[in-house]
Design a protein around this motif. Sequence first.
Motif, PDB file in Angstrom:
ATOM      1  N   SER A 184       0.804  -1.219   0.000  1.00 27.99           N
ATOM      2  CA  SER A 184       0.000   0.000   0.000  1.00 27.99           C
ATOM      3  C   SER A 184       0.842   1.277   0.000  1.00 27.99           C
ATOM      4  CB  SER A 184      -0.951   0.002   1.198  1.00 27.99           C
ATOM      5  OG  SER A 184      -0.228  -0.059   2.411  1.00 27.99           O
ATOM      6  N   ARG A 185       1.876   1.330   0.848  1.00 25.32           N
ATOM      7  CA  ARG A 185       2.689   2.550   0.898  1.00 25.32           C
ATOM      8  C   ARG A 185       3.393   2.789  -0.427  1.00 25.32           C
ATOM      9  NH1 ARG A 185       6.781   3.742   5.829  1.00 25.32           N
ATOM     10  NH2 ARG A 185       4.743   3.849   6.860  1.00 25.32           N
ATOM     11  N   THR A 186       3.926   1.724  -1.013  1.00 27.03           N
ATOM     12  CA  THR A 186       4.594   1.852  -2.317  1.00 27.03           C
ATOM     13  C   THR A 186       3.598   2.228  -3.391  1.00 27.03           C
ATOM     14  OG1 THR A 186       6.209   0.171  -1.665  1.00 27.03           O
ATOM     15  CG2 THR A 186       6.015   0.665  -4.014  1.00 27.03           C
ATOM     16  N   ALA A 187       2.432   1.604  -3.370  1.00 29.86           N
ATOM     17  CA  ALA A 187       1.410   1.883  -4.378  1.00 29.86           C
ATOM     18  C   ALA A 187       0.984   3.342  -4.338  1.00 29.86           C
ATOM     19  CB  ALA A 187       0.198   0.975  -4.177  1.00 29.86           C
ATOM     20  N   ILE A 188       0.770   3.863  -3.139  1.00 28.73           N
ATOM     21  CA  ILE A 188       0.357   5.263  -3.013  1.00 28.73           C
ATOM     22  C   ILE A 188       1.398   6.193  -3.614  1.00 28.73           C
ATOM     23  CG2 ILE A 188      -0.040   7.116  -1.343  1.00 28.73           C
ATOM     24  CD1 ILE A 188      -1.332   4.979   0.477  1.00 28.73           C
ATOM     25  N   ALA A 189       2.665   5.959  -3.277  1.00 24.01           N
ATOM     26  CA  ALA A 189       3.732   6.817  -3.794  1.00 24.01           C
ATOM     27  C   ALA A 189       3.839   6.719  -5.312  1.00 24.01           C
ATOM     28  CB  ALA A 189       5.062   6.439  -3.144  1.00 24.01           C
ATOM     29  N   VAL A 190       3.798   5.508  -5.844  1.00 26.32           N
ATOM     30  CA  VAL A 190       3.927   5.318  -7.294  1.00 26.32           C
ATOM     31  C   VAL A 190       2.755   5.959  -8.031  1.00 26.32           C
ATOM     32  CG1 VAL A 190       3.918   3.592  -9.132  1.00 26.32           C
ATOM     33  CG2 VAL A 190       5.335   3.245  -7.097  1.00 26.32           C
ATOM     34  N   ILE A 191       1.552   5.753  -7.523  1.00 28.81           N
ATOM     35  CA  ILE A 191       0.364   6.299  -8.185  1.00 28.81           C
ATOM     36  C   ILE A 191       0.389   7.815  -8.178  1.00 28.81           C
ATOM     37  CG2 ILE A 191      -2.143   6.516  -8.040  1.00 28.81           C
ATOM     38  CD1 ILE A 191      -2.121   3.649  -6.823  1.00 28.81           C
ATOM     39  N   VAL A 192       0.642   8.399  -7.029  1.00 27.71           N
ATOM     40  CA  VAL A 192       0.617   9.858  -6.918  1.00 27.71           C
ATOM     41  C   VAL A 192       1.711  10.489  -7.784  1.00 27.71           C
ATOM     42  CG1 VAL A 192       0.965  11.813  -5.363  1.00 27.71           C
ATOM     43  CG2 VAL A 192      -0.462   9.883  -4.650  1.00 27.71           C
ATOM     44  N   LEU A 193       2.928   9.963  -7.679  1.00 32.90           N
ATOM     45  CA  LEU A 193       4.032  10.528  -8.457  1.00 32.90           C
ATOM     46  C   LEU A 193       3.798  10.340  -9.954  1.00 32.90           C
ATOM     47  CD1 LEU A 193       7.075   9.405  -6.276  1.00 32.90           C
ATOM     48  CD2 LEU A 193       6.042  11.681  -6.423  1.00 32.90           C
ATOM     49  N   GLY A 194       3.314   9.148 -10.335  1.00 30.82           N
ATOM     50  CA  GLY A 194       3.052   8.906 -11.748  1.00 30.82           C
ATOM     51  C   GLY A 194       1.950   9.794 -12.291  1.00 30.82           C
ATOM     52  N   ALA A 195       0.848   9.931 -11.534  1.00 30.46           N
ATOM     53  CA  ALA A 195      -0.267  10.760 -11.984  1.00 30.46           C
ATOM     54  C   ALA A 195       0.136  12.229 -12.069  1.00 30.46           C
ATOM     55  CB  ALA A 195      -1.445  10.589 -11.030  1.00 30.46           C
ATOM     56  N   ALA A 196       0.882  12.705 -11.078  1.00 32.43           N
ATOM     57  CA  ALA A 196       1.331  14.097 -11.102  1.00 32.43           C
ATOM     58  C   ALA A 196       2.270  14.352 -12.278  1.00 32.43           C
ATOM     59  CB  ALA A 196       2.027  14.436  -9.789  1.00 32.43           C
ATOM     60  N   THR A 197       3.107  13.377 -12.594  1.00 37.02           N
ATOM     61  CA  THR A 197       4.014  13.510 -13.739  1.00 37.02           C
ATOM     62  C   THR A 197       3.224  13.615 -15.042  1.00 37.02           C
ATOM     63  OG1 THR A 197       5.755  12.267 -12.616  1.00 37.02           O
ATOM     64  CG2 THR A 197       5.893  12.423 -15.011  1.00 37.02           C
ATOM     65  N   ILE A 198       2.201  12.790 -15.182  1.00 35.41           N
ATOM     66  CA  ILE A 198       1.367  12.848 -16.382  1.00 35.41           C
ATOM     67  C   ILE A 198       0.707  14.214 -16.512  1.00 35.41           C
ATOM     68  CG2 ILE A 198      -0.745  11.946 -17.443  1.00 35.41           C
ATOM     69  CD1 ILE A 198       0.038   9.206 -16.324  1.00 35.41           C
ATOM     70  N   THR A 199       0.198  14.734 -15.405  1.00 32.74           N
ATOM     71  CA  THR A 199      -0.447  16.045 -15.425  1.00 32.74           C
ATOM     72  C   THR A 199       0.542  17.139 -15.821  1.00 32.74           C
ATOM     73  OG1 THR A 199      -2.044  15.390 -13.737  1.00 32.74           O
ATOM     74  CG2 THR A 199      -1.684  17.746 -14.040  1.00 32.74           C
ATOM     75  N   ALA A 200       1.698  17.137 -15.179  1.00 30.42           N
ATOM     76  CA  ALA A 200       2.694  18.167 -15.474  1.00 30.42           C
ATOM     77  C   ALA A 200       3.189  18.060 -16.905  1.00 30.42           C
ATOM     78  CB  ALA A 200       3.862  18.055 -14.500  1.00 30.42           C
ATOM     79  N   PHE A 201       3.507  16.842 -17.335  1.00 31.38           N
ATOM     80  CA  PHE A 201       4.024  16.645 -18.691  1.00 31.38           C
ATOM     81  C   PHE A 201       2.972  17.042 -19.732  1.00 31.38           C
ATOM     82  CE2 PHE A 201       4.669  14.072 -22.509  1.00 31.38           C
ATOM     83  CZ  PHE A 201       5.982  14.404 -22.825  1.00 31.38           C
ATOM     84  N   GLY A 202       1.736  16.610 -19.530  1.00 29.64           N
ATOM     85  CA  GLY A 202       0.679  16.951 -20.482  1.00 29.64           C
ATOM     86  C   GLY A 202       0.442  18.446 -20.560  1.00 29.64           C
ATOM     87  N   SER A 203       0.466  19.127 -19.418  1.00 31.56           N
ATOM     88  CA  SER A 203       0.247  20.573 -19.401  1.00 31.56           C
ATOM     89  C   SER A 203       1.380  21.322 -20.077  1.00 31.56           C
ATOM     90  CB  SER A 203       0.087  21.056 -17.954  1.00 31.56           C
ATOM     91  OG  SER A 203      -0.986  20.414 -17.317  1.00 31.56           O
ATOM     92  N   VAL A 204       2.617  20.911 -19.766  1.00 33.08           N
ATOM     93  CA  VAL A 204       3.777  21.580 -20.367  1.00 33.08           C
ATOM     94  C   VAL A 204       3.852  21.305 -21.863  1.00 33.08           C
ATOM     95  CG1 VAL A 204       6.295  21.634 -20.424  1.00 33.08           C
ATOM     96  CG2 VAL A 204       5.097  21.623 -18.226  1.00 33.08           C
ATOM     97  N   ALA A 205       3.613  20.055 -22.254  1.00 36.17           N
ATOM     98  CA  ALA A 205       3.659  19.716 -23.679  1.00 36.17           C
ATOM     99  C   ALA A 205       2.625  20.499 -24.461  1.00 36.17           C
ATOM    100  CB  ALA A 205       3.442  18.216 -23.857  1.00 36.17           C
ATOM    101  N   ALA A 206       1.420  20.619 -23.915  1.00 33.82           N
ATOM    102  CA  ALA A 206       0.380  21.389 -24.587  1.00 33.82           C
ATOM    103  C   ALA A 206       0.768  22.860 -24.657  1.00 33.82           C
ATOM    104  CB  ALA A 206      -0.953  21.227 -23.865  1.00 33.82           C
ATOM    105  N   GLY A 207       1.420  23.369 -23.588  1.00 35.29           N
ATOM    106  CA  GLY A 207       1.852  24.762 -23.603  1.00 35.29           C
ATOM    107  C   GLY A 207       2.945  25.018 -24.607  1.00 35.29           C
ATOM    108  N   VAL A 208       3.877  24.073 -24.747  1.00 31.30           N
ATOM    109  CA  VAL A 208       4.942  24.215 -25.747  1.00 31.30           C
ATOM    110  C   VAL A 208       4.346  24.223 -27.148  1.00 31.30           C
ATOM    111  CG1 VAL A 208       6.927  23.057 -26.788  1.00 31.30           C
ATOM    112  CG2 VAL A 208       6.744  23.224 -24.300  1.00 31.30           C
ATOM    113  N   ARG A 209       3.425  23.308 -27.399  1.00 32.14           N
ATOM    114  CA  ARG A 209       2.781  23.249 -28.707  1.00 32.14           C
ATOM    115  C   ARG A 209       2.011  24.527 -28.998  1.00 32.14           C
ATOM    116  NH1 ARG A 209       3.831  20.873 -32.788  1.00 32.14           N
ATOM    117  NH2 ARG A 209       1.668  20.573 -33.392  1.00 32.14           N
TER     118      ARG A 209
END
Length: 400
Positions: free
Chosen positions: A363-388
């Motif tokens: 559970s502790r590992t899952a929470i960290a992986v999910i949160v970090l992965g989801a936040a990365t997707i959000t940041a990457f998607g937002s920045v990529a769209a802004g660059v475009r």
Amino acid sequence: MSELRAVLATREVPTLLGTSLIGRLPTAMATLAVLLLVRGQGGSYTLAGTLAALFTAGSGVGQPFLARQVDRRGQFRVLAGSGVLSTIAFGVLIATGADHPVASAVAAAVAGLATPPLEPCLRSLWPHVVRGESVLRAAFSLDVGVQEVIFVVGPLLTVAAVDVLGDGGGVGACALFGLAGTAGFALTAASRGWQPHPVTTGPHGSPLTNPALVRVFVTAFAAAVPVGALAIVAAAFAARHGDTAITGWALAANAGGALASGLYGAVRPLRATGGHAITIAGVCLAVGYLPLALPLPVWLWLVAAAISGVSLPPLLGLAFGRVNEISPPNLVTEANAWVVTAFTVGAALGALVAGVLTDQLASRTAIAVIVLGAATITAFGSVAAGVRAREPVSGTRPAP
């Protein structure tokens, strides 16, 4: 504050907001209502999950299609027809329940497909109802923030309806609230008076062929991933601490943070607009979720859950404002619907992947992986769209 007063003092704004919120309650009630219906009749969790998924998927598919009809035929006829069809489908679902899974599956899918496109219709009305750029931004922020109320009230109404009316009470409440809210909204002068913008030359077109609009859709999709994953993350955190109530408190805290942010944004509307502002809001949303990856005390983790919801209303307010700014007039309702669908799909994907990871990891590992992965997707998607957004697109004018 003056902008918020101007919004609330505008004729029909309270009615439009109130009826649209009532009509959208089924989106916050259906999953739990279906679960209680199926389990109350002795059905499996698999059937309940399948029916809920069919409703959600149907809604994601149906919203752009119905919004496209609105852009061609006006709001009243589409809202009236879809409201009646969705209500009938909910009624069939009550009648079939766990005993007739195939019929129930069809009914759940139809109820989702026919979900009245109240959200995109309201977003298309705002520029015609309120006047002034700052007042319009306040209206979008108030709209996005206040809609968090349905995600707090909806589950409570579902449980209450089941307690009073039995297993099918929650689904029946979905039908009742959906029809009543849709009827009230469709009968307002603003909705009845909204006229589709005629296409003078060429085909009707599609928002999906507009690069600037697609960038907004990508940002909405990316922003929804951590939002959808939060329920699974909260459940895993609650299980670690042996208190299932933490899940509900976490979701309520997140919705409360978003509500407070939306109301504040209505009082003090953002001055920044455009694709760059949306990118910044998306990155802030990603950063806001990061503390949830930490093994914090329960009370502090709940505070972090509230903070994680703060950036969502500004982001969605900017996104819908951007759509109304750059969309061709004959596609504006459909374009708003694609923002809703992109967000729905992103949230569903976030929940799906989070569920798989929680089953496979501690559970502790899952929470960290999910949160970090989801936040990365959000940041990457937002920045990529802004660059475009800053790159010229062949045959189009660069998005400002």
